[in-house]
Design a protein around this motif. Structure first.
Motif, short mmCIF file in Angstrom:
data_model
loop_
_atom_site.label_atom_id
_atom_site.label_comp_id
_atom_site.label_asym_id
_atom_site.label_seq_id
_atom_site.Cartn_x
_atom_site.Cartn_y
_atom_site.Cartn_z
N THR A 32 0.82 -1.20 0.00
CA THR A 32 0.00 0.00 0.00
C THR A 32 0.86 1.26 0.00
O THR A 32 0.55 2.24 -0.68
N ARG A 33 1.94 1.25 0.79
CA ARG A 33 2.69 2.49 1.01
C ARG A 33 3.73 2.78 -0.06
O ARG A 33 3.98 3.94 -0.38
N LEU A 34 4.40 1.75 -0.56
CA LEU A 34 5.55 1.99 -1.42
C LEU A 34 5.16 2.02 -2.89
O LEU A 34 4.24 1.36 -3.33
N GLY A 35 5.90 2.81 -3.64
CA GLY A 35 5.69 2.86 -5.07
C GLY A 35 4.61 3.85 -5.46
O GLY A 35 3.65 4.09 -4.74
N ARG A 36 4.78 4.45 -6.62
CA ARG A 36 3.79 5.39 -7.12
C ARG A 36 2.62 4.65 -7.74
O ARG A 36 2.78 3.61 -8.36
N LEU A 37 1.46 5.20 -7.56
CA LEU A 37 0.23 4.63 -8.09
C LEU A 37 -0.23 5.49 -9.25
O LEU A 37 -0.29 6.72 -9.13
N GLU A 94 -4.07 9.63 -16.24
CA GLU A 94 -3.10 10.73 -16.16
C GLU A 94 -2.84 11.17 -14.73
O GLU A 94 -2.11 12.13 -14.49
N LEU A 95 -3.42 10.46 -13.78
CA LEU A 95 -3.26 10.80 -12.36
C LEU A 95 -2.18 9.94 -11.74
O LEU A 95 -2.17 8.72 -11.91
N GLU A 96 -1.26 10.57 -11.01
CA GLU A 96 -0.18 9.85 -10.33
C GLU A 96 -0.19 10.20 -8.86
O GLU A 96 -0.22 11.37 -8.49
N VAL A 97 -0.18 9.16 -8.02
CA VAL A 97 -0.19 9.34 -6.57
C VAL A 97 1.11 8.77 -6.02
O VAL A 97 1.46 7.62 -6.28
N ASP A 98 1.82 9.60 -5.25
CA ASP A 98 3.11 9.20 -4.68
C ASP A 98 2.97 9.17 -3.16
O ASP A 98 3.14 10.19 -2.49
N PRO A 99 2.63 8.00 -2.57
CA PRO A 99 2.41 7.93 -1.12
C PRO A 99 3.60 8.36 -0.28
O PRO A 99 3.42 9.11 0.69
N PRO A 100 4.85 7.91 -0.57
CA PRO A 100 5.96 8.33 0.28
C PRO A 100 6.15 9.85 0.32
O PRO A 100 6.49 10.42 1.36
N ARG A 102 -5.47 8.25 -1.91
CA ARG A 102 -4.54 7.13 -1.81
C ARG A 102 -5.29 5.81 -1.61
O ARG A 102 -4.95 4.79 -2.23
N ALA A 103 -6.30 5.82 -0.75
CA ALA A 103 -7.07 4.61 -0.51
C ALA A 103 -7.76 4.14 -1.79
O ALA A 103 -7.72 2.96 -2.14
N LEU A 104 -8.39 5.07 -2.50
CA LEU A 104 -9.09 4.71 -3.74
C LEU A 104 -8.12 4.26 -4.82
O LEU A 104 -8.40 3.33 -5.58
N ALA A 105 -6.95 4.91 -4.90
CA ALA A 105 -5.97 4.59 -5.93
C ALA A 105 -5.25 3.27 -5.67
O ALA A 105 -4.64 2.71 -6.58
N SER A 106 -5.34 2.76 -4.44
CA SER A 106 -4.66 1.51 -4.12
C SER A 106 -5.26 0.33 -4.89
O SER A 106 -4.60 -0.68 -5.09
N ASP A 107 -6.50 0.48 -5.32
CA ASP A 107 -7.16 -0.59 -6.09
C ASP A 107 -8.15 0.05 -7.05
O ASP A 107 -9.36 0.02 -6.81
N PRO A 108 -7.65 0.66 -8.13
CA PRO A 108 -8.53 1.37 -9.07
C PRO A 108 -9.63 0.48 -9.62
O PRO A 108 -9.43 -0.72 -9.84
#
Length: 253
Positions: A138-143, A147-153, A175-181
């Motif tokens: 969940t935490r590591l790596g960009r999602l 065209e949307l990019e989420v960077d959790p760290p 972040r929660a929604l992007a974890s499993d599009p």
């Protein structure tokens, strides 16, 4: 997954033997976990639907059915109709220890298999490993979603390379929604994951944050955050569709 640390996770113990159930509940609670208990498959399924544990320890010999049938039911869940998270970590804790039993367990969908009698330190180590692995995913790596990019760290989100100004809770919701599009997250699940609520109540917190997030992501006419009527929210790739299913039309938050 909720982005939890291992000592803040919720663990469901599904065990019909009172002594074993009490032993596990007492020790896991002492180690800092939130513990739920069930002695039947029916009660376990109810808790999986309503409380969203991060991990479940499941005895396979339950009084109202085979624990593997419960495992299979969880893995087949769509996350909408039954409100069960199909990706919850599942560990079989059982006296069935033949090679065939173990193979069947993994084939049905358990993440780990531990025979009885067991060493509690070993069980705890296996639980910690599974929770850390899930949290790391969940935490590591960009999602990336369209065209949307989420960077959790970095706690940063960009749309077509431009940084979005999001509040802490807006980012946590994204972040929660992007974890499993494309997966529909129930309102109860998001309130628990993002805000830590144990029950939904009558709060409009989620709807108001989702509305603001939707508008911030729609600055170029995109459509990312979708309100699924009567269920919750999901994240799509931003493309505006000519026709939408009736059940997924956005509602005014």
């Amino acid at each position: 997954m909720s982005g939890m640390t291992d000592d803040a996770a919720t663990i469901l113990v599904v065990e019909d033997d009172t002594a074993t159930r009490t032993f596990l509940a007492d020790n896991l609670t002492a180690d800092g976990y939130d513990v739920l208990v069930a002695d039947t498959a029916r009660d376990a399924l109810r808790l999986l639907e309503r409380k969203y544990p991060d991990l479940a320890l499941i005895d396979l010999g339950l009084p109202d059915g085979d624990g593997l049938a419960l495992v299979e039911r969880v893995r087949r869940a769509d996350g909408v109709a039954t409100r069960v998270n199909p990706d919850v970590a599942l560990v079989a804790v059982t006296a069935r220890t033949t090679e065939l039993d173990v193979l069947r367990g993994f084939e049905r969908g358990v993440d780990d298999y531990l025979g009885k009698p067991f060493s509690y330190p070993e069980l705890r180590a296996r639980v910690q490993a599974l929770l850390h692995r899930a949290d790391r995913r969940t935490r590591l790596g960009r999602l990336r979603v369209g065209e949307l990019e989420v960077d959790p760290p970095a706690r940063e989100a960009r749309l077509r390379g431009q940084r979005l100004e999001l509040s802490q809770k807006e980012f946590a919701l994204l972040r929660a929604l992007a974890s499993d599009p494309m997966r529909v997250f129930t309102k109860e699940e998001l309130l628990r994951t993002v805000w830590g609520f144990r029950s939904m109540g009558s709060t409009r917190t989620l709807d108001s944050h989702a509305c603001r997030l939707r508008h911030k992501l729609a600055r170029d006419g995109d459509r990312f955050v979708v309100n699924v009527w009567g269920v919750g929210y999901r994240l799509v790739d931003g493309l505006v569709l000519d026709r939408e299913p009736e059940a997924e039309r956005e509602l005014a938050a």
